[in-house]
Scaffold this motif. Structure first.
Motif, PDB file in Angstrom:
ATOM      1  N   THR A   1       0.838  -1.192   0.000  1.00 34.60           N
ATOM      2  CA  THR A   1       0.000   0.000   0.000  1.00 34.60           C
ATOM      3  C   THR A   1       0.876   1.247   0.000  1.00 34.60           C
ATOM      4  OG1 THR A   1      -0.135   0.078   2.415  1.00 34.60           O
ATOM      5  CG2 THR A   1      -1.837  -1.188   1.262  1.00 34.60           C
ATOM      6  N   LEU A   2       0.280   2.373  -0.346  1.00 30.26           N
ATOM      7  CA  LEU A   2       1.038   3.619  -0.458  1.00 30.26           C
ATOM      8  C   LEU A   2       1.715   4.028   0.846  1.00 30.26           C
ATOM      9  CD1 LEU A   2       1.871   6.023  -2.230  1.00 30.26           C
ATOM     10  CD2 LEU A   2      -0.294   7.116  -1.615  1.00 30.26           C
ATOM     11  N   GLU A  24      -0.343  16.296  -0.097  1.00 32.46           N
ATOM     12  CA  GLU A  24      -0.062  17.604  -0.693  1.00 32.46           C
ATOM     13  C   GLU A  24       0.777  18.470   0.248  1.00 32.46           C
ATOM     14  OE1 GLU A  24      -3.372  19.731  -2.189  1.00 32.46           O
ATOM     15  OE2 GLU A  24      -3.926  18.221  -3.674  1.00 32.46           O
ATOM     16  N   GLU A  25       0.440  18.468   1.523  1.00 39.00           N
ATOM     17  CA  GLU A  25       1.215  19.241   2.490  1.00 39.00           C
ATOM     18  C   GLU A  25       2.657  18.748   2.540  1.00 39.00           C
ATOM     19  OE1 GLU A  25       0.335  21.906   4.585  1.00 39.00           O
ATOM     20  OE2 GLU A  25      -1.435  22.007   3.305  1.00 39.00           O
ATOM     21  N   ALA A  26       2.819  17.422   2.541  1.00 37.30           N
ATOM     22  CA  ALA A  26       4.156  16.851   2.615  1.00 37.30           C
ATOM     23  C   ALA A  26       4.973  17.195   1.372  1.00 37.30           C
ATOM     24  CB  ALA A  26       4.063  15.333   2.784  1.00 37.30           C
ATOM     25  N   LEU A  83       4.974  10.608  -3.849  1.00 36.19           N
ATOM     26  CA  LEU A  83       3.948  11.497  -3.304  1.00 36.19           C
ATOM     27  C   LEU A  83       3.088  12.089  -4.416  1.00 36.19           C
ATOM     28  CD1 LEU A  83       5.924  13.407  -0.509  1.00 36.19           C
ATOM     29  CD2 LEU A  83       4.429  11.422  -0.295  1.00 36.19           C
ATOM     30  N   LYS A  84       3.689  12.370  -5.561  1.00 37.41           N
ATOM     31  CA  LYS A  84       2.926  12.936  -6.668  1.00 37.41           C
ATOM     32  C   LYS A  84       1.862  11.959  -7.168  1.00 37.41           C
ATOM     33  CE  LYS A  84       6.589  16.048  -8.227  1.00 37.41           C
ATOM     34  NZ  LYS A  84       7.629  16.313  -9.248  1.00 37.41           N
ATOM     35  N   THR A  85       2.138  10.664  -7.063  1.00 42.68           N
ATOM     36  CA  THR A  85       1.130   9.677  -7.491  1.00 42.68           C
ATOM     37  C   THR A  85      -0.082   9.661  -6.579  1.00 42.68           C
ATOM     38  OG1 THR A  85       2.045   7.822  -6.190  1.00 42.68           O
ATOM     39  CG2 THR A  85       2.986   8.219  -8.398  1.00 42.68           C
ATOM     40  N   ALA A  86       0.078  10.205  -5.350  1.00 44.41           N
ATOM     41  CA  ALA A  86      -1.005  10.196  -4.377  1.00 44.41           C
ATOM     42  C   ALA A  86      -1.884  11.423  -4.469  1.00 44.41           C
ATOM     43  CB  ALA A  86      -0.425  10.076  -2.965  1.00 44.41           C
ATOM     44  N   ILE A  87      -1.485  12.395  -5.277  1.00 39.02           N
ATOM     45  CA  ILE A  87      -2.210  13.666  -5.336  1.00 39.02           C
ATOM     46  C   ILE A  87      -3.144  13.715  -6.552  1.00 39.02           C
ATOM     47  CG2 ILE A  87      -1.916  16.164  -5.568  1.00 39.02           C
ATOM     48  CD1 ILE A  87       0.737  15.852  -4.078  1.00 39.02           C
TER      49      ILE A  87
END
Length: 313
Positions: free
Chosen positions: A23-24, A279-281, A309-313
């Motif tokens: 998982t992410l 996004e904050e991170a 992190l970009k894949t999560a936004i």
């Protein structure tokens, strides 16, 4: 029971662990946790298990994890601690001022608190199963302040606190004012009552926690409202019950953290990720060159982390 739920329950634990680690949050932890600076995480009311959502810190070798729980039988899990963090325990209850306090032991002991239960007239029509609270037994116990409980841990590392203590969460934080004055505390997760007249007398209310923590330079990141269970114990769509309590996450504001050490700002990054604020991170990682340089010197592949992190936004 749904087919998917049945399959999840029947799946062997090894398969569940394999899938969980794909998982992410787990992928991010693999990229970040080994490179985090020394931090102190205090879990106040640490019964039964550590909360896996804190895996960014649980997986970090430089985390000092303190499990605070007066009922020693409820923290037996530390004997088989499988996380990379360094765990220790405190089996003395916490209070604002420390010293001898009265513990109100409710009939179902999970409701026990340093505050007495009180069913006010406004709540009497809602609380019909009084045997959860009553009869109550009073017991005099020794308590510590949060600062006293942390004796022996790092005196300079950033601090994160998780609290679930049946109404005394805010008072415990207020008793640690020195930690706020020294800007040691970076993140807080706490339970808080939403009731106008709380069931535990003089409980710290959510709005009071917001007011106090804003004065200390914190902002509310997330709130998870928890409605009261219906008396029928049957939940139905489009049916509401009154708001009972909430879980709230507070973090030091970035403009405040900007004046602190790079270790504080890097630990704030990890706290964002603990609570899925991608996004904050990412914003902090892209803007704070000192944090990226710090992570690189510790062996972190910052570009890969940013890409994840970009894949999560």
């Amino acid at each position: 029971m749904s087919l998917s739920l049945t399959l999840r329950r029947l799946a062997p634990q090894s398969m569940k662990n394999f899938l969980r680690r794909r998982t992410l949050p787990w992928r991010i932890s693999k990229q970040l946790s080994p490179h985090l600076p020394a931090v102190v995480c205090v879990d106040v009311g640490a019964s039964y298990y550590p909360h896996v959502k804190w895996l960014q810190f649980l997986n970090a070798p430089n985390t000092q994890w303190l499990a605070v729980e007066p009922n020693e039988a409820n923290i037996g899990y530390v004997k088989s601690w499988s996380w990379r963090s360094q765990v220790s325990t405190c089996t003395t209850g916490l209070s604002r001022d420390g010293g001898i306090q009265t513990l109100y032991v409710t009939n179902v002991d999970s409701g026990s608190s340093l505050l007495p239960p009180e069913i006010t007239p406004s709540m009497q029509h809602r609380i019909t199963k009084l045997d959860y609270f009553f009869p109550v037994t009073e017991r005099r116990i020794e308590t510590l302040t949060l600062i006293q409980a942390m004796a022996g841990l790092s005196a300079v590392a950033p601090v994160f606190v998780k609290l679930d203590t049946q109404g005394t969460e805010l008072s415990i934080l207020q008793g640690a004012q020195r930690l706020f004055d020294e800007q040691r505390i970076v993140g807080i997760e706490m339970e808080s009552t939403m009731l106008a007249q709380p069931l535990m007398k003089n409980s710290g209310k959510f709005w009071q926690a917001c007011e106090y923590l804003e004065q200390q330079g914190f902002e509310l990141l997330h709130i998870k409202p928890i409605a009261a269970a219906p008396r029928s114990m049957r939940t139905r769509p489009n049916r509401n019950t009154y708001m009972h309590e909430c879980d709230a996450v507070f973090a030091l504001r970035q403009d405040v953290a900007a004046g602190l050490s790079v270790e504080h700002r890097t630990s704030l990054l990890a706290f964002y990720l603990t609570n899925l604020f991608y996004e904050e991170a990412l914003s902090l990682l892209e803007r704070d060159n000192d944090v990226t340089a710090f992570l690189r010197t510790r062996g972190c592949d910052v570009e890969t982390l940013a890409s994840t992190l970009k894949t999560a936004i």
